[in-house]
Design an enzyme around this catalytic site. Structure first.
Site, mmCIF file in Angstrom:
data_model
loop_
_atom_site.group_PDB
_atom_site.id
_atom_site.type_symbol
_atom_site.label_atom_id
_atom_site.label_comp_id
_atom_site.label_asym_id
_atom_site.label_seq_id
_atom_site.Cartn_x
_atom_site.Cartn_y
_atom_site.Cartn_z
ATOM 1 N N SER A 53 19.990 -6.258 -1.056
ATOM 2 C CA SER A 53 18.973 -5.216 -1.247
ATOM 3 C C SER A 53 17.816 -5.648 -2.143
ATOM 4 O O SER A 53 16.759 -5.031 -2.105
ATOM 5 C CB SER A 53 19.608 -3.942 -1.805
ATOM 6 O OG SER A 53 20.067 -4.149 -3.123
ATOM 7 N N HIS A 92 18.519 -2.705 -8.979
ATOM 8 C CA HIS A 92 17.292 -2.325 -8.279
ATOM 9 C C HIS A 92 16.116 -2.248 -9.259
ATOM 10 O O HIS A 92 16.299 -2.266 -10.465
ATOM 11 C CB HIS A 92 17.454 -1.001 -7.538
ATOM 12 C CG HIS A 92 18.198 -1.139 -6.249
ATOM 13 N ND1 HIS A 92 18.580 -0.061 -5.493
ATOM 14 C CD2 HIS A 92 18.641 -2.221 -5.565
ATOM 15 C CE1 HIS A 92 19.217 -0.473 -4.407
ATOM 16 N NE2 HIS A 92 19.271 -1.789 -4.436
ATOM 17 N N ASP A 118 16.151 4.974 -3.888
ATOM 18 C CA ASP A 118 17.606 5.160 -3.993
ATOM 19 C C ASP A 118 18.043 6.624 -3.947
ATOM 20 O O ASP A 118 19.230 6.902 -3.830
ATOM 21 C CB ASP A 118 18.129 4.506 -5.271
ATOM 22 C CG ASP A 118 17.987 2.999 -5.245
ATOM 23 O OD1 ASP A 118 17.680 2.441 -4.175
ATOM 24 O OD2 ASP A 118 18.179 2.372 -6.299
#
Length: 177
Positions: A53, A92, A118
């Site tokens: 990701s 992230h 998210d």
């Protein structure tokens, strides 16, 4: 089979000595981990990237070194966060910061390689923003692909048990050689 015979052939004192040596190694690793936790102000100062990701910034198997620090969060910081009820931390990037009417900083994250933030699919249903308590640390450095060993051991548990067994046997029989 020679290894097991060597272990059986050890006297009690020799076996105890080898066992204590093995325990020293394990205890040393735990002490080092705790010291890193204190110095970095992170409960988990080292994590492994488990998914793609964050590509191309980080790849699956990269080891990340975390640090919390007291400085305020900024858009663009790469953070590792954990949500209540979920075991696996997420790596992230902060995309949005928001200060609510009580002065609390709220954060929104997104994986560089993901299409949406998210909030849709990763956060728990009752969470719209991350808060400071969710953040484990900020990424301060990394080692590429070194964490693949961890991923392989998690994906194939028999490899983990084989490695632990081999290390234990090598430790216990090291005096015989």
């Amino acid at each position: 089979m020679d290894t097991f015979n060597a272990i059986r052939g050890m006297n009690k004192r020799e076996f105890a000595s080898q066992t204590v040596s093995l325990l020293y190694v394990v205890a040393s690793a735990l002490v080092i981990w705790k010291m890193l936790s204190v110095v970095t102000d992170c409960e988990s100062p080292i994590v492994v990237v488990l998914t793609g990701s964050m590509e191309p910034a980080f790849w699956r198997g990269d080891i990340l070194f975390l640090y919390m620090g007291k400085e305020p969060f900024q858009v663009g910081d790469i953070v590792v966060y954990k949500q209540p009820g979920k075991e696996i931390p997420i790596v992230h990037r902060l995309t949005t910061l928001h200060v609510d009417n009580k002065g609390r900083v709220k954060m929104l994250t997104k994986g560089d390689n993901n299409h949406s933030n998210d909030r849709y699919g990763i956060y728990n249903q009752d969470i719209w923003w991350l808060e400071r308590e969710h953040i484990i640390g900020r990424v301060k450095g990394y080692l590429p692909y070194v964490g693949m060993v961890t991923i392989i051991m998690n994906d194939y548990p028999m490899v983990k048990f084989a490695v632990i067994g081999i290390l234990a046997i090598m430790t216990l029989t090291s005096k015989e050689q």
